[in-house]
Scaffold this active site. Structure first.
Site, mmCIF file in Angstrom:
data_model
loop_
_atom_site.group_PDB
_atom_site.id
_atom_site.type_symbol
_atom_site.label_atom_id
_atom_site.label_comp_id
_atom_site.label_asym_id
_atom_site.label_seq_id
_atom_site.Cartn_x
_atom_site.Cartn_y
_atom_site.Cartn_z
ATOM 1 N N LYS A 78 -12.188 66.811 -35.674
ATOM 2 C CA LYS A 78 -12.354 67.683 -34.496
ATOM 3 C C LYS A 78 -12.349 66.776 -33.277
ATOM 4 O O LYS A 78 -12.627 65.571 -33.379
ATOM 5 C CB LYS A 78 -13.695 68.424 -34.582
ATOM 6 C CG LYS A 78 -13.759 69.681 -33.762
ATOM 7 C CD LYS A 78 -13.260 70.905 -34.505
ATOM 8 C CE LYS A 78 -13.272 72.133 -33.646
ATOM 9 N NZ LYS A 78 -12.857 73.327 -34.370
ATOM 10 N N THR A 148 -5.569 85.713 -40.110
ATOM 11 C CA THR A 148 -7.036 85.753 -40.224
ATOM 12 C C THR A 148 -7.487 87.152 -40.637
ATOM 13 O O THR A 148 -8.331 87.315 -41.531
ATOM 14 C CB THR A 148 -7.711 85.349 -38.891
ATOM 15 O OG1 THR A 148 -7.251 84.052 -38.519
ATOM 16 C CG2 THR A 148 -9.219 85.319 -39.011
ATOM 17 N N GLY A 180 -11.824 92.917 -31.493
ATOM 18 C CA GLY A 180 -10.939 92.014 -30.744
ATOM 19 C C GLY A 180 -9.667 91.774 -31.534
ATOM 20 O O GLY A 180 -9.210 92.635 -32.283
ATOM 21 N N LYS A 181 -9.124 90.561 -31.375
ATOM 22 C CA LYS A 181 -7.835 90.251 -32.009
ATOM 23 C C LYS A 181 -7.898 90.436 -33.526
ATOM 24 O O LYS A 181 -6.990 90.988 -34.121
ATOM 25 C CB LYS A 181 -7.428 88.812 -31.665
ATOM 26 C CG LYS A 181 -7.086 88.632 -30.189
ATOM 27 C CD LYS A 181 -6.555 87.256 -29.905
ATOM 28 C CE LYS A 181 -7.611 86.164 -29.959
ATOM 29 N NZ LYS A 181 -8.674 86.282 -28.930
ATOM 30 N N ALA A 241 -17.263 89.386 -34.402
ATOM 31 C CA ALA A 241 -17.512 89.094 -32.982
ATOM 32 C C ALA A 241 -18.199 87.741 -32.849
ATOM 33 O O ALA A 241 -17.534 86.725 -32.665
ATOM 34 C CB ALA A 241 -18.337 90.206 -32.354
HETATM 35 P P1 NAD Z 1 -11.864 88.132 -29.730
HETATM 36 O O1 NAD Z 1 -12.514 87.468 -28.581
HETATM 37 O O2 NAD Z 1 -10.454 88.596 -29.601
HETATM 38 O O3 NAD Z 1 -12.721 89.392 -30.221
HETATM 39 C C1 NAD Z 1 -14.112 89.438 -30.245
HETATM 40 C C2 NAD Z 1 -14.498 90.878 -29.933
HETATM 41 O O4 NAD Z 1 -15.906 91.008 -30.104
HETATM 42 C C3 NAD Z 1 -14.171 91.293 -28.498
HETATM 43 O O5 NAD Z 1 -13.488 92.524 -28.498
HETATM 44 C C4 NAD Z 1 -15.540 91.383 -27.830
HETATM 45 O O6 NAD Z 1 -15.595 92.363 -26.807
HETATM 46 C C5 NAD Z 1 -16.415 91.762 -29.022
HETATM 47 N N1 NAD Z 1 -17.831 91.452 -28.867
HETATM 48 C C6 NAD Z 1 -18.404 90.392 -28.242
HETATM 49 N N2 NAD Z 1 -19.741 90.477 -28.338
HETATM 50 C C7 NAD Z 1 -20.024 91.584 -29.044
HETATM 51 C C8 NAD Z 1 -21.230 92.207 -29.484
HETATM 52 N N3 NAD Z 1 -22.424 91.706 -29.192
HETATM 53 N N4 NAD Z 1 -21.132 93.336 -30.218
HETATM 54 C C9 NAD Z 1 -19.924 93.880 -30.503
HETATM 55 N N5 NAD Z 1 -18.762 93.344 -30.097
HETATM 56 C C10 NAD Z 1 -18.814 92.214 -29.391
HETATM 57 O O7 NAD Z 1 -11.995 87.099 -30.950
HETATM 58 P P2 NAD Z 1 -11.208 87.122 -32.326
HETATM 59 O O8 NAD Z 1 -10.081 86.159 -32.264
HETATM 60 O O9 NAD Z 1 -10.984 88.529 -32.766
HETATM 61 O O10 NAD Z 1 -12.297 86.439 -33.279
HETATM 62 C C11 NAD Z 1 -13.423 87.140 -33.738
HETATM 63 C C12 NAD Z 1 -14.346 86.186 -34.495
HETATM 64 O O11 NAD Z 1 -13.615 85.594 -35.577
HETATM 65 C C13 NAD Z 1 -14.858 85.012 -33.655
HETATM 66 O O12 NAD Z 1 -16.151 84.661 -34.100
HETATM 67 C C14 NAD Z 1 -13.892 83.883 -33.980
HETATM 68 O O13 NAD Z 1 -14.478 82.608 -33.794
HETATM 69 C C15 NAD Z 1 -13.625 84.167 -35.448
HETATM 70 N N6 NAD Z 1 -12.357 83.613 -35.924
HETATM 71 C C16 NAD Z 1 -11.173 84.006 -35.355
HETATM 72 C C17 NAD Z 1 -9.975 83.475 -35.808
HETATM 73 C C18 NAD Z 1 -8.653 83.882 -35.215
HETATM 74 O O14 NAD Z 1 -7.619 83.556 -35.797
HETATM 75 N N7 NAD Z 1 -8.617 84.595 -34.094
HETATM 76 C C19 NAD Z 1 -9.981 82.551 -36.869
HETATM 77 C C20 NAD Z 1 -11.203 82.182 -37.446
HETATM 78 C C21 NAD Z 1 -12.383 82.726 -36.958
#
Ligand code: NAD
Length: 368
Positions: A78, A148, A180-181, A241
């Site tokens: 990292k 993911t 989210g995504k 989230a």
């Molecule tokens: P993102 O930011 O697109 O989505 C997160 C969502 O959670 C958002 O819509 C946000 O409004 C919502 N949110 C934030 N706080 C909240 C709460 N207290 N209650 C309810 N909703 C809440 O992120 P993402 O890419 O969808 O990733 C989601 C999780 O998965 C994160 O923890 C990220 O680290 C993990 N992750 C993502 C990936 C990836 O490929 N995108 C890979 C590994 C891990």
């Protein structure tokens, strides 16, 4: 504490200092038994150098386990850049960072993480080939949330198989935290399968968009308030989230039989793995479930291939079932069983690497 005591357990830690661009960065290589180290580059205005070092050491160790679990032929590393992502970025800073990465001659590959974007690494890749996850137009593999989300679906299928005897997604209800995504795509796939969902997001627009999109689908959606998601009468909790959401107060509220979601660091403390086990809730360890994105960026090294990414992401299902069996037979929580699963893989490779040196010359001996 002595610096060498602090970095004990890590192979190499590199401090990068470039006064011309203002770059101050640390690269930590934890373990390369499975291959060159892979891990993102985080940019934060760390209050002290110690805070930055602590973060990079912790995160790089986590990557060793994550890469081993995902079976991607990479080790753990990292990097962190000490600075404010809003005001301290410049193309030259990322080119300087790229030069430091290049000086490691293939021992460390990196890309985006919190505070950095794929576009930042377009500058870094001018100096080194050891960059992954750049935009598609520069040869990257695209949106990592797609694999993911698929990995989360395989994670849910595995917990359903272990708890209900069938991996079918339909006929069950799910509480999704975060649309989210990743969470949004998981919700769409579950609805498609005819599942019943409880959903919540701080951004109400995400909930409305899902309701719109889901009109006429086989499943149902019930939006709930943010804190109510823990107590919904669902079969599986799907945290997508924040981290730390499995803690003393939330676990008390859970009515589900299992947890499987994408959020990183879901257990507030390690001991919460045991708390879930004692409550009879099956926890699918986060770093096993959410490995789809890592599998995709790691695959760029072979020339991106969607089918290969899909096959490796599918393997999350089998890995989880093995971890659940191990957890039961050793009577340990699934988080500990997951760590053992990864350590076994690393150890097996370490032994294989030294296969030809047993009883012979050590590999490092220089002959002239
Ligand atoms: P993102 O930011 O697109 O989505 C997160 C969502 O959670 C958002 O819509 C946000 O409004 C919502 N949110 C934030 N706080 C909240 C709460 N207290 N209650 C309810 N909703 C809440 O992120 P993402 O890419 O969808 O990733 C989601 C999780 O998965 C994160 O923890 C990220 O680290 C993990 N992750 C993502 C990936 C990836 O490929 N995108 C890979 C590994 C891990």
């Amino acid at each position: 504490m002595d610096l060498f005591t602090k970095i004990q357990g890590h192979e190499q830690v590199v401090f990068c200092n470039d006064p011309n661009t203002g770059l101050k960065a640390i690269i930590a290589i934890h373990n390369t038994a499975l291959g060159p180290a892979l891990g993102g580059c985080r940019m934060r205005p760390y209050p002290t150098m110690d805070a930055a070092l602590e973060d990079v050491l912790r995160l790089s160790k986590g990557m060793t386990y994550k890469c081993a679990a995902a079976d991607v032929d990479f080790g753990g590393g990292k990097s962190v850049i000490i600075g404010d992502p809003l005001s301290d970025k410049s193309p030259d800073l990322f080119r300087a960072f790229g030069q430091f990465v290049d000086s490691l001659r293939g021992r460390f590959y990196t890309g985006t993480d919190m505070g950095t974007t794929p576009e930042d690494f377009v500058h870094a890749m001018k100096e080194t080939r050891c960059i992954v996850g750049v935009p598609e137009e520069y040869g990257g593999s695209g949106d990592s949330s797609v694999p993911t989300a698929l990995g989360v679906i395989y994670g849910i299928m595995a917990v359903n198989k272990a708890v209900f005897g069938s991996d079918s997604l339909s006929g069950h209800s799910y509480g999704i935290q975060g649309l989210g995504k990743v969470g949004f795509k998981v919700a769409e796939m579950l609805l498609e399968a005819g599942a019943d969902l409880f959903v919540t997001d701080i951004d109400e627009r995400a909930v409305f968009t899902l309701l719109e999109k889901a009109r006429g689908s086989k499943g149902s959606i019930k939006p709930v308030a943010l804190d109510d998601i823990y107590a919904v009468p669902a079969d599986v909790f799907v945290p997508c989230a924040l981290g730390g959401v499995l803690n003393d107060s939330t676990i008390d509220l859970l009515q589900v039989k299992a947890v499987a979601g994408s959020a990183n660091n879901q257990l507030f403390e390690e001991r919460h793995g045991d708390v879930l086990k004692n409550k009879g809730i099956l926890y699918a360890p986060d770093y096993i479930v959410n490995a789809g994105g890592l599998i995709q960026v790691a695959d760029e090294l072979y020339g991106h291939n969607k089918q290969r990414v899909l096959t490796k992401t599918k393997a999350i299902y089998a890995s989880l079932l093995e971890i659940f069996t191990q957890s039961e037979s050793l009577n340990i929580c699934t988080a500990k069983a997951a760590d053992l699963f990864c350590e076994k893989r690393i150890e097996a490779q370490r032994n294989r690497s030294s296969f030809f040196t047993h009883g012979k010359q050590p590999k490092w001996e220089v002959r002239v």
